[in-house]
Design a protein around this motif. Structure first.
Motif, PDB file in Angstrom:
ATOM      1  N   UNK A 130       6.922   3.034   1.482  1.00 56.60           N
ATOM      2  CA  UNK A 130       4.670   2.632   1.949  1.00 56.60           C
ATOM      3  C   UNK A 130       4.815   3.248   3.531  1.00 56.60           C
ATOM      4  N   UNK A 131       4.973   2.344   4.795  1.00 56.93           N
ATOM      5  CA  UNK A 131       5.037   2.746   5.906  1.00 56.93           C
ATOM      6  C   UNK A 131       4.547   3.871   6.389  1.00 56.93           C
ATOM      7  N   UNK A 132       5.503   5.084   5.829  1.00 50.37           N
ATOM      8  CA  UNK A 132       5.575   5.406   6.262  1.00 50.37           C
ATOM      9  C   UNK A 132       4.429   6.529   5.725  1.00 50.37           C
ATOM     10  N   UNK A 133       4.957   6.622   4.125  1.00 44.78           N
ATOM     11  CA  UNK A 133       3.274   6.711   3.626  1.00 44.78           C
ATOM     12  C   UNK A 133       1.944   7.088   4.022  1.00 44.78           C
ATOM     13  N   UNK A 134       1.792   5.325   5.009  1.00 49.47           N
ATOM     14  CA  UNK A 134       0.377   5.126   5.203  1.00 49.47           C
ATOM     15  C   UNK A 134       0.697   5.708   6.646  1.00 49.47           C
ATOM     16  N   UNK A 135       1.583   6.269   7.269  1.00 49.10           N
ATOM     17  CA  UNK A 135       1.393   6.779   8.541  1.00 49.10           C
ATOM     18  C   UNK A 135       1.334   8.981   8.277  1.00 49.10           C
ATOM     19  N   UNK A 136       2.178   9.035   7.717  1.00 49.67           N
ATOM     20  CA  UNK A 136       2.496  10.476   6.622  1.00 49.67           C
ATOM     21  C   UNK A 136       0.664  10.940   5.858  1.00 49.67           C
ATOM     22  N   UNK A 137       0.274  10.074   5.126  1.00 56.30           N
ATOM     23  CA  UNK A 137      -0.501  10.531   4.040  1.00 56.30           C
ATOM     24  C   UNK A 137      -1.238   9.670   3.191  1.00 56.30           C
ATOM     25  N   UNK A 138      -2.404   9.407   4.810  1.00 60.44           N
ATOM     26  CA  UNK A 138      -2.689   7.859   4.068  1.00 60.44           C
ATOM     27  C   UNK A 138      -3.873   7.980   2.740  1.00 60.44           C
ATOM     28  N   UNK A 139      -4.315   9.310   2.677  1.00 59.39           N
ATOM     29  CA  UNK A 139      -5.623   9.886   2.066  1.00 59.39           C
ATOM     30  C   UNK A 139      -4.953   9.272   0.246  1.00 59.39           C
ATOM     31  N   UNK A 140      -3.889   9.206   0.431  1.00 56.94           N
ATOM     32  CA  UNK A 140      -2.457   9.251  -1.207  1.00 56.94           C
ATOM     33  C   UNK A 140      -2.697   7.663  -1.260  1.00 56.94           C
ATOM     34  N   UNK A 141      -2.672   7.158  -0.362  1.00 52.56           N
ATOM     35  CA  UNK A 141      -2.723   5.612  -0.946  1.00 52.56           C
ATOM     36  C   UNK A 141      -2.346   5.000  -1.857  1.00 52.56           C
ATOM     37  N   UNK A 142      -3.867   5.609  -2.253  1.00 49.07           N
ATOM     38  CA  UNK A 142      -4.625   4.548  -3.771  1.00 49.07           C
ATOM     39  C   UNK A 142      -3.325   5.375  -4.832  1.00 49.07           C
ATOM     40  N   UNK A 143      -3.244   7.011  -4.700  1.00 45.34           N
ATOM     41  CA  UNK A 143      -2.667   7.496  -5.963  1.00 45.34           C
ATOM     42  C   UNK A 143      -0.687   5.983  -6.504  1.00 45.34           C
ATOM     43  N   UNK A 144      -0.876   6.186  -5.285  1.00 46.60           N
ATOM     44  CA  UNK A 144       0.042   5.677  -4.925  1.00 46.60           C
ATOM     45  C   UNK A 144       0.276   4.385  -5.120  1.00 46.60           C
ATOM     46  N   UNK A 145      -0.934   3.671  -5.439  1.00 47.97           N
ATOM     47  CA  UNK A 145      -0.754   2.450  -5.842  1.00 47.97           C
ATOM     48  C   UNK A 145      -0.320   2.074  -7.245  1.00 47.97           C
ATOM     49  N   UNK A 146      -1.873   3.251  -8.062  1.00 48.81           N
ATOM     50  CA  UNK A 146      -1.710   3.242  -8.892  1.00 48.81           C
ATOM     51  C   UNK A 146       0.201   3.866  -9.345  1.00 48.81           C
ATOM     52  N   UNK A 147       0.369   4.503  -8.800  1.00 47.07           N
ATOM     53  CA  UNK A 147       2.221   4.507  -9.189  1.00 47.07           C
ATOM     54  C   UNK A 147       2.578   3.779  -9.575  1.00 47.07           C
ATOM     55  N   UNK A 148       2.703   2.437  -8.192  1.00 49.55           N
ATOM     56  CA  UNK A 148       3.233   1.350  -7.892  1.00 49.55           C
ATOM     57  C   UNK A 148       3.062   0.469  -9.441  1.00 49.55           C
ATOM     58  N   UNK A 149       2.086   0.290  -9.692  1.00 45.10           N
ATOM     59  CA  UNK A 149       1.085  -0.693 -10.631  1.00 45.10           C
ATOM     60  C   UNK A 149       1.791   0.140 -12.010  1.00 45.10           C
ATOM     61  N   UNK A 150       2.205   1.180 -12.325  1.00 43.97           N
ATOM     62  CA  UNK A 150       2.300   1.485 -13.652  1.00 43.97           C
ATOM     63  C   UNK A 150       4.204   1.902 -13.569  1.00 43.97           C
ATOM     64  N   UNK A 151       4.358   2.124 -12.836  1.00 43.55           N
ATOM     65  CA  UNK A 151       5.706   2.788 -12.619  1.00 43.55           C
ATOM     66  C   UNK A 151       7.004   1.815 -12.027  1.00 43.55           C
ATOM     67  N   UNK A 152       6.957   1.515 -10.921  1.00 36.03           N
ATOM     68  CA  UNK A 152       7.507   0.753 -10.367  1.00 36.03           C
ATOM     69  C   UNK A 152       7.879  -0.934 -10.519  1.00 36.03           C
ATOM     70  N   UNK A 153       6.076  -1.651 -11.000  1.00 33.95           N
ATOM     71  CA  UNK A 153       6.276  -2.719 -11.575  1.00 33.95           C
ATOM     72  C   UNK A 153       7.402  -3.318 -12.555  1.00 33.95           C
ATOM     73  N   UNK A 154       7.174  -1.852 -13.351  1.00 32.26           N
ATOM     74  CA  UNK A 154       8.053  -2.205 -14.675  1.00 32.26           C
ATOM     75  C   UNK A 154       9.646  -2.330 -14.597  1.00 32.26           C
ATOM     76  N   UNK A 155       9.947  -1.950 -13.277  1.00 33.45           N
ATOM     77  CA  UNK A 155      11.328  -2.042 -13.276  1.00 33.45           C
ATOM     78  C   UNK A 155      11.461  -3.524 -12.547  1.00 33.45           C
ATOM     79  N   UNK A 156      10.506  -3.925 -11.199  1.00 36.03           N
ATOM     80  CA  UNK A 156      10.741  -4.750 -10.556  1.00 36.03           C
ATOM     81  C   UNK A 156      11.053  -6.370 -11.639  1.00 36.03           C
ATOM     82  N   UNK A 157      10.143  -6.105 -13.216  1.00 39.11           N
ATOM     83  CA  UNK A 157       9.735  -7.208 -13.873  1.00 39.11           C
ATOM     84  C   UNK A 157      10.646  -6.912 -14.764  1.00 39.11           C
ATOM     85  N   UNK A 158      11.972  -6.072 -14.967  1.00 38.33           N
ATOM     86  CA  UNK A 158      12.935  -5.266 -16.025  1.00 38.33           C
ATOM     87  C   UNK A 158      12.854  -6.418 -16.192  1.00 38.33           C
ATOM     88  N   UNK A 159      13.631  -7.411 -17.535  1.00 42.29           N
ATOM     89  CA  UNK A 159      14.428  -7.998 -18.001  1.00 42.29           C
ATOM     90  C   UNK A 159      15.860  -7.859 -19.164  1.00 42.29           C
TER      91      UNK A 159
END
Length: 608
Positions: A185-214
């Motif tokens: 995320x630090x690299x993304x913020x430096x390379x493509x900060x304008x895409x960070x909003x889309x990434x946050x949606x991705x993190x909520x929709x895709x990454x969070x299910x992995x991290x919460x998976x039981x």
């Protein structure tokens, strides 16, 4: 007392424990085999919070001890001295896939659906995942070990993700950062900060299910027995390959520092001869299974243990039984193998000598391999005494009763144990006749149904005919001699099929063992499809044969055939006469009269 707990575990915690070596594999588990399609499907299932099935673990530190190994991909990261807290019984493929795809930076060693080996890194196309969350399978991107996607037979780079900056510029998220994405995320913020909003949606929709998976988790307690572990593993093993006793014992002995696999299969690296190869130098022992060898050791070990119980004055259930059952084989201590493996190897070689004396020469001729297990154990106890005439006669009677009584098909562990103990008792006590000898039964009507040369009784009767010195109808040699010289032999119809069909004789009649015998291919060509009254004179008049009737009759009699009934083409009378002749051979081998014939079959005294 329950032997397991049922709960849930987070995927994140499981992967952490696997990576630290706290969760490992028992050595009997097969290797990881999932292909690229399975990996993609699993990643999509978790991203969408779909269930992927329960995981089953076994607490270590109990009575059941196994050699262990890390999950594939972690072999160089976890010390061999690391003692795991839990072992994976079910879920190996899923947990290994997730470990390699989500926790390791190295490419995943997998394969295509057609089996070609490939190395892949897995990514989510962030834009695709956010825009079409219900079609995540299209958002999973697999690139090669260089983190590139190539086209035109590898000449052109279509997508380059070889650095974190390129990943961010192309908005492709690496799966090996799913559980911890701060650096990315630090690299993304430096390379493509304008895409960070889309990434946050991705993190909520895709990454969070992995991290919460039981995952549902079944934890077998360390008090679970080895037999229970084996049975549970086979019930839950989705790979479809049954776990053998040998594999489980190999893992158990390895925990005591003994390599059973090297002992059985040999090892050029460790300069260890193969016990199986030594045994298979005898053609009659080709294909011997390690499990059969272990069963024989179990018979000897449990027999000696039983004798010890009796000598100590134990009674009833205190006296443990002789056994070749799976549960008891699995309890064999390493000391039992070390004490009895070499003597038993000699016992199996003596079995080969015994079978040759009974006119068996090749493994494919043997009716039952299972009957060799108690025989080898008996030979091991007897040593050279098996050649004493009285003992040898008892062994042959027992062997042929088991064979011709067809008593060694199917599950026979109890019969193995009974026969082992009872034959040894019989050798010392004339009155202690084993149940297999006492109960073996052969009905003359059985000849009518013996059509397949794969059946035990069929093979046995064929050998009985050979034992009488049956001679070929063309070559001047016995069938046994021709077989040894590898002259082409087969079991052929005596009244040819074509003739029988022409005479409207039912296939049920002409296709049974009563109308078959072993002759060379050359002799069968001379028979053709004609009646015996036609082909016998033709064979006799061949220049290479030149045989008069008396000589030909002698030859036919060596196959338990009636020359007169053949020359007169008396098919039905011939069949009944052959039934009587073969019955006499069976009776002689079993050492007891063949069961009474039906009223329509008047053959007189069974002892004729």
């Amino acid at each position: 007392m329950t032997t397991f707990d049922s709960t849930k575990a987070s995927l994140k915690d499981l992967l952490r424990e696997i990576k630290m070596g706290e969760i490992q594999l028992p050595d009997f588990q097969r290797g990881w085999v999932w292909d690229d399609d399975h990996i993609r499907d699993l990643l999509v299932s978790i991203a969408r919070s779909f269930p992927i099935g329960a995981v089953m673990l076994l607490e270590s530190g109990g009575e059941v001890r196994f050699e262990t190994r890390p999950v594939e991909g972690l072999e160089n990261e976890i010390s061999k001295a690391k003692v795991p807290e839990k072992l994976i019984l079910d879920g190996q493929q899923r947990l290994t896939t997730l470990t390699q795809a989500l926790s390791l930076t190295e490419a995943v060693n997998t394969r295509t659906a057609k089996g070609k080996k490939i190395k892949r890194h897995y990514y989510f196309d962030i834009q695709q995942a956010v825009d079409a969350p219900h079609s995540l399978e299209d958002a999973i991107i697999a690139v090669d070990e260089n983190r590139q996607l190539r086209t035109n037979f590898g000449r052109d780079v279509q997508l380059d993700l070889s650095t974190p900056e390129l990943e961010c510029q192309n908005l492709h998220f690496p799966c090996d950062h799913v559980m911890s994405s701060d650096d990315w995320e630090s690299t993304l913020h430096a390379v493509a900060p304008d895409q960070f909003g889309m990434y946050m949606n991705f993190r909520k929709q895709i990454l969070q299910p992995f991290r919460d998976y039981q995952l549902p988790l079944i934890l077998l307690k360390k008090e679970t027995t080895k037999e229970a572990v084996c049975l549970v593993f086979e019930k839950v093993n989705t790979g479809g390959v049954q776990l053998s006793v040998f594999e489980l014992i190999t893992a158990s002995y390895a925990a005591d520092g003994y390599n059973l696999r090297d002992d059985w299969f040999g090892s050029k690296v460790r300069n260890v001869d193969s016990r199986r190869k030594r045994l298979e130098s005898d053609p009659l022992l080709e294909g011997i299974e390690a499990t059969e060898f272990l069963q024989a050791i179990s018979l000897i070990y449990t027999h000696n243990r039983r004798q010890s119980d009796i000598s100590e004055g134990k009674t009833g259930k205190q006296v443990r039984p002789v056994s070749a059952k799976r549960a008891d084989v699995l309890q064999l201590p390493l000391s039992a193998w070390e004490e009895w493996a070499d003597p038993l190897e000699k016992g199996f070689r003596q079995v080969g000598s015994f079978l040759k004396k009974e006119c068996f020469y090749k493994r494919r001729e043997l009716p039952y391999s299972t009957q060799l297990v108690p025989l080898a154990a008996i030979m091991t106890q007897l040593g050279d005494r098996w050649l004493e005439p009285k003992i040898y006669d008892k062994l042959t009677q027992w062997y042929w009763c088991g064979l011709l009584g067809e008593l060694y098909g199917g599950a026979v562990e109890s019969r193995m144990a009974n026969d082992y103990e009872e034959v040894l008792n019989w050798i010392e006590d004339e009155e202690a006749i084993p149940r297999t000898v006492r109960d073996a039964n052969f009905q003359p009507e059985r000849f009518d149904t013996l059509r397949s040369r794969l059946s035990a009784a069929y093979k046995g009767i064929h050998i009985l005919v050979l034992r009488e010195g049956s001679k070929d109808w063309f070559w001047k040699a016995s069938i046994k001699e021709l077989d040894t010289e590898e002259i082409a032999l087969d079991i052929h119809h005596i009244f040819p099929r074509a003739w029988c069909e022409k005479m409207n004789i039912s296939k049920d009649l002409y296709d049974s063992i009563l109308n078959k015998t072993s002759i060379s291919y050359k002799a069968n060509r001379k028979i053709g499809g004609e009646a015996p009254s036609d082909y016998l004179p033709r064979i006799q008049n061949e220049k290479q044969v030149a045989m008069d009737n008396a000589k030909m009759d002698e030859l036919l009699l060596s196959h338990a055939l009636s020359p007169d009934l053949l020359r007169s083409d008396s098919f039905h009378e011939f069949i009944e006469d052959r039934r009587k002749r073969l019955s006499q051979l069976v009776s002689k081998a079993m050492g007891k009269p063949v069961s009474q014939f039906s009223e329509s079959e008047d053959y007189g005294d069974d002892d004729d």
